[in-house]
Design a protein around this motif. Structure first.
Motif, short mmCIF file in Angstrom:
data_model
loop_
_atom_site.label_atom_id
_atom_site.label_comp_id
_atom_site.label_asym_id
_atom_site.label_seq_id
_atom_site.Cartn_x
_atom_site.Cartn_y
_atom_site.Cartn_z
N GLN A 18 0.83 -1.22 0.00
CA GLN A 18 0.00 0.00 0.00
C GLN A 18 0.86 1.26 0.00
O GLN A 18 0.58 2.20 -0.74
N VAL A 63 -9.78 0.56 -1.70
CA VAL A 63 -9.07 0.96 -0.47
C VAL A 63 -9.63 0.21 0.75
O VAL A 63 -8.85 -0.34 1.55
N THR A 121 -11.94 3.40 -6.36
CA THR A 121 -10.75 3.31 -5.50
C THR A 121 -11.11 3.59 -4.05
O THR A 121 -10.73 2.83 -3.14
N THR A 127 1.02 3.80 -3.28
CA THR A 127 0.54 5.17 -3.15
C THR A 127 1.52 6.16 -3.78
O THR A 127 1.11 7.11 -4.46
#
Length: 147
Positions: free
Chosen positions: A47, A100, A95, A51
Motif C-alpha cells: 500500500q 481501499v 478506488t 501510493t
C-alpha cells in the motif's frame, strides 16, 4: 496552457492504463502466493509503495481533466471531455469505496473472500481507465491546436 493540460492528460491517463492492466493481470493474481504468515506486512509495504506511484498520476489526471472542462481545446466536443471526466470520477469512487477498504481489510491478513472481491471489483477500474485512454486519444485526434 491547453497544450500542457492535454499532454498531462495523455501522459497520466496512459500511465494509469498500463499500470492498472499490470495490476489486474500480474500483480493481484500473485497476492495469494505470498503466504498467510507474512501477508499483513506485505500488504502494508504494498500500500505504501503503490501510493507513491499511483497518487501523483491520479491527481494529475483529475486536475487536468477538470481544467480541460474549463479550458476546452479547440475542435474537441464537450461531450468527450465530460465523458472522460465522468470516468475519472468512476475510478476515484471505485478506488475510495471499493479497493481501499478491501486493501485495508487485507492488512489484517490474507482472506480469500476479500482477495477475490478485490480482484473482481478492480475490473471496474481496469475497464474505466481503458475507456479513458481511448477518450484521451479521441481528444488528441480531434484537437485543433492552431485554431
Amino acid at each position: 496552457m491547453i497544450r500542457f493540460l492535454v499532454l498531462t492528460q495523455l501522459a497520466s491517463t496512459w500511465a494509469m492504463v498500463g499500470l492498472i492492466w499490470f495490476v489486474q493481470i500480474v500483480h493481484y493474481p500473485l497476492f495469494d502466493r505470498v503466504g498467510e504468515a507474512g501477508f499483513g506486512a506485505y500488504e502494508q509495504i504494498h500500500q505504501r509503495a503503490t501510493t507513491w506511484v499511483v497518487a501523483p498520476l491520479m491527481f494529475a489526471e483529475l486536475i487536468s481533466a477538470g481544467l480541460l472542462l474549463w479550458f476546452r481545446p479547440a475542435g474537441v466536443p464537450s461531450w468527450l471531455l465530460w465523458t472522460g471526466a465522468g470516468l475519472v470520477v468512476v475510478n476515484w469512487a471505485s478506488t475510495a469505496f471499493l479497493q481501499v477498504p478491501l486493501h485495508t481489510k487485507l492488512l489484517e491478513g490474507f482472506d480469500q473472500d476479500v482477495y477475490e472481491r478485490l480482484v473482481s471489483t478492480n475490473w471496474i477500474r481496469t475497464i474505466a481507465w481503458s475507456l479513458r485512454g481511448l477518450i484521451v486519444l479521441a481528444v488528441i485526434t480531434s484537437w485543433k491546436p492552431n485554431v
